[in-house]
Design an enzyme around this catalytic site. Structure first.
Site, PDB file in Angstrom:
ATOM      1  N   LYS A  82     -73.332  26.655 -42.208  1.00  0.00           N
ATOM      2  CA  LYS A  82     -72.398  28.123 -42.293  1.00  0.00           C
ATOM      3  C   LYS A  82     -73.726  29.163 -42.628  1.00  0.00           C
ATOM      4  O   LYS A  82     -74.727  28.595 -42.949  1.00  0.00           O
ATOM      5  CB  LYS A  82     -71.765  27.849 -43.309  1.00  0.00           C
ATOM      6  CG  LYS A  82     -70.600  28.803 -43.672  1.00  0.00           C
ATOM      7  CD  LYS A  82     -69.177  28.369 -42.834  1.00  0.00           C
ATOM      8  CE  LYS A  82     -68.196  29.261 -42.873  1.00  0.00           C
ATOM      9  NZ  LYS A  82     -67.103  28.958 -42.009  1.00  0.00           N
ATOM     10  N   GLY A 119     -51.474  34.893 -48.323  1.00  0.00           N
ATOM     11  CA  GLY A 119     -52.252  35.750 -47.252  1.00  0.00           C
ATOM     12  C   GLY A 119     -51.660  35.518 -45.883  1.00  0.00           C
ATOM     13  O   GLY A 119     -51.310  34.599 -45.400  1.00  0.00           O
ATOM     14  N   GLY A 167     -52.949  37.303 -43.256  1.00  0.00           N
ATOM     15  CA  GLY A 167     -53.935  37.817 -42.209  1.00  0.00           C
ATOM     16  C   GLY A 167     -53.916  37.033 -40.996  1.00  0.00           C
ATOM     17  O   GLY A 167     -52.780  36.643 -40.573  1.00  0.00           O
ATOM     18  N   ASN A 168     -54.899  36.791 -40.172  1.00  0.00           N
ATOM     19  CA  ASN A 168     -54.933  36.161 -38.964  1.00  0.00           C
ATOM     20  C   ASN A 168     -54.319  34.861 -39.172  1.00  0.00           C
ATOM     21  O   ASN A 168     -53.234  34.767 -37.993  1.00  0.00           O
ATOM     22  CB  ASN A 168     -56.605  35.820 -38.515  1.00  0.00           C
ATOM     23  CG  ASN A 168     -57.122  37.215 -38.452  1.00  0.00           C
ATOM     24  OD1 ASN A 168     -56.666  38.282 -37.858  1.00  0.00           O
ATOM     25  ND2 ASN A 168     -58.552  37.204 -38.518  1.00  0.00           N
ATOM     26  N   VAL A 169     -54.720  34.251 -39.802  1.00  0.00           N
ATOM     27  CA  VAL A 169     -54.091  32.418 -39.831  1.00  0.00           C
ATOM     28  C   VAL A 169     -52.579  32.798 -40.494  1.00  0.00           C
ATOM     29  O   VAL A 169     -51.439  32.307 -39.865  1.00  0.00           O
ATOM     30  CB  VAL A 169     -54.866  31.493 -40.561  1.00  0.00           C
ATOM     31  CG1 VAL A 169     -54.064  30.039 -40.554  1.00  0.00           C
ATOM     32  CG2 VAL A 169     -56.156  31.367 -40.063  1.00  0.00           C
ATOM     33  N   TYR A 172     -50.412  34.899 -40.506  1.00  0.00           N
ATOM     34  CA  TYR A 172     -49.402  35.792 -39.587  1.00  0.00           C
ATOM     35  C   TYR A 172     -48.864  34.845 -38.598  1.00  0.00           C
ATOM     36  O   TYR A 172     -47.626  34.667 -38.517  1.00  0.00           O
ATOM     37  CB  TYR A 172     -50.155  36.852 -38.947  1.00  0.00           C
ATOM     38  CG  TYR A 172     -49.270  37.531 -37.882  1.00  0.00           C
ATOM     39  CD1 TYR A 172     -48.133  38.254 -38.256  1.00  0.00           C
ATOM     40  CD2 TYR A 172     -49.401  37.261 -36.529  1.00  0.00           C
ATOM     41  CE1 TYR A 172     -47.340  38.855 -37.223  1.00  0.00           C
ATOM     42  CE2 TYR A 172     -48.639  37.879 -35.693  1.00  0.00           C
ATOM     43  CZ  TYR A 172     -47.712  38.652 -35.940  1.00  0.00           C
ATOM     44  OH  TYR A 172     -46.963  39.123 -34.800  1.00  0.00           O
TER      45      TYR A 172
END
Ligand code: NAD
Length: 351
Positions: free
Chosen positions: A80, A179, A181-183, A185
């Protein structure tokens, strides 16, 4: 304490600090383990409060990537990188190109992909200086791996519900998603389609509204999401959300979500077990995204990718069954399984 003895260091092969004066780049690349292949992992940009917290984050995330890729049966090691800075204020094309050069200096041992605070456009800028990037190929969502991550989490929720509640269907079950957001949603969409009652929160009013409008999510305040009465709690925002303060307030019997490093410490896994809460290890259930990246790299068909993501169900079943019979925490069993896979590969190379 020596850095080599820190829990998060966990035998990292290589940790490199990068500084580039002109662009202002300050970044860290962590390569945890390359027994299975090059260390593929996201490049996160975040305004860390201190260099120490950036180091701790990159080490914990990098270690998680090793276990994630091993359990997902991928030819990747774990790594990472983090850029210290605010992506909204400090990000420039020069900074991302400098990060590309930093990644290149690792000689292919680390391969960068997008993560929080970085986008496909940023990875493209990095690719001007290094071929060692991933996630620029296309999938049916234009390269975004988040729908695949969400699908893997959805399958994991189904598996955990079957295991714990004996129910084959999610119809009428309450799932609290932190949350959107991307995931979060996409996950709320898959859950709503399956008939679940989805409760959700987000600090970003636009993201919350989108999920309410598109997927019928019932809004809950960010302060009360953990204590919301639900069958499943799905953390899809932050790490370390399961800790000594929050675990006593949880009202869901199952935790399964996309966020990385949900357990603040290993002891928090024991706290969940003591409370009888079934924890689905994050690095097992959120592997859909890295599986997607792999299939983008090898250019396979969408059906092959879906079949690969579906293996998350079998691996989770195996982990939950073994944790029950040995009366051990699920994350301990999942880590053991991942280490067995890595050790077998290392022995095969040595032989
Ligand atoms: P994202 O940034 O798109 O979404 C996170 C959402 O959480 C944002 O909408 C944000 O406003 C919200 N949020 C932040 N703090 C919050 C809080 N205190 N309460 C409620 N909402 C809050 O990120 P993402 O891509 O959806 O990823 C979500 C998590 O899953 C991250 O931890 C990420 O590391 C992890 N993850 C993502 C992927 C992927 O494919 N995107 C893969 C594996 C793991």
């Amino acid at each position: 304490m020596s850095i080599f003895d820190a829990e998060s260091f966990d035998g990292h092969e290589l940790v490199t600090f990068g500084r580039e004066q002109k662009s202002g780049l300050r970044a860290i690349i962590a390569v945890h383990n390359t027994a299975l292949g090059p260390a593929v992992g996201g490049c996160r940009m975040y305004p860390y409060a201190s260099d120490e917290s950036a180091l701790d984050d990159v080490l914990r995330l990098s270690r998680g990537m090793t276990y994630k890729s091993a359990l997902a049966g991928l030819p990747f090691g774990g790594g990472k990188s983090v850029i210290i800075g605010d992506p909204r204020k400090d990000k420039t094309p020069e900074l991302m190109r400098a990060m590309g050069e930093f990644v290149h200096s690792q000689g292919g041992r680390y391969v960068a992909a997008e993560d929080s605070g970085t986008s496909v456009a940023d990875i493209r800028l990095m690719s001007e200086r290094t071929p060692h990037v991933s996630g620029l190929q296309q999938n049916e969502f234009g390269g975004d791996p988040s729908p695949s991550t969400a699908w893997g989490v959805f399958l994991a929720i189904r598996t955990a519900v079957r295991h714990r509640l004996g129910e084959d269907s999610l119809r009428g079950l309450r799932v609290a998603v932190q949350g959107l957001g991307n995931v979060g949603y996409y996950l709320s969409g898959y859950l709503a389609e399956a008939g679940a009652v989805v409760l959700g929160c987000d600090i970003d009013p636009g993201n919350l509204q989108r999920a309410v409008d598109q997927h019928g999510v019932i809004p809950v305040s960010t302060d009360s999401i953990l204590a919301t009465a639900a069958d499943v709690f799905a953390p899809c925002a932050l790490g370390a959300v399961l800790n000594a303060r929050t675990i006593p307030t949880l009202r869901a019997g199952i935790v399964a979500g996309a966020a990385n490093n949900q357990l603040a410490t290993a002891t928090d896994g024991e706290r969940l077990q003591e409370r009888g809460i079934l924890y689905c290890p994050d690095f097992l259930v959120n592997a859909g995204g890295i599986i997607d990246v792999h299939h983008q790299r090898i250019g396979s068909q969408a059906g092959d990718k879906r079949a690969h993501i579906a293996r998350i169900e079998q691996t989770l079943q195996q982990v939950l069954a073994r944790a029950d019979s040995l009366r051990l925490c699920t994350h301990v069993i999942a880590e053991q399984l991942a280490r067995d896979i890595i050790d077998t590969a290392a022995r095969a190379v040595a032989a």
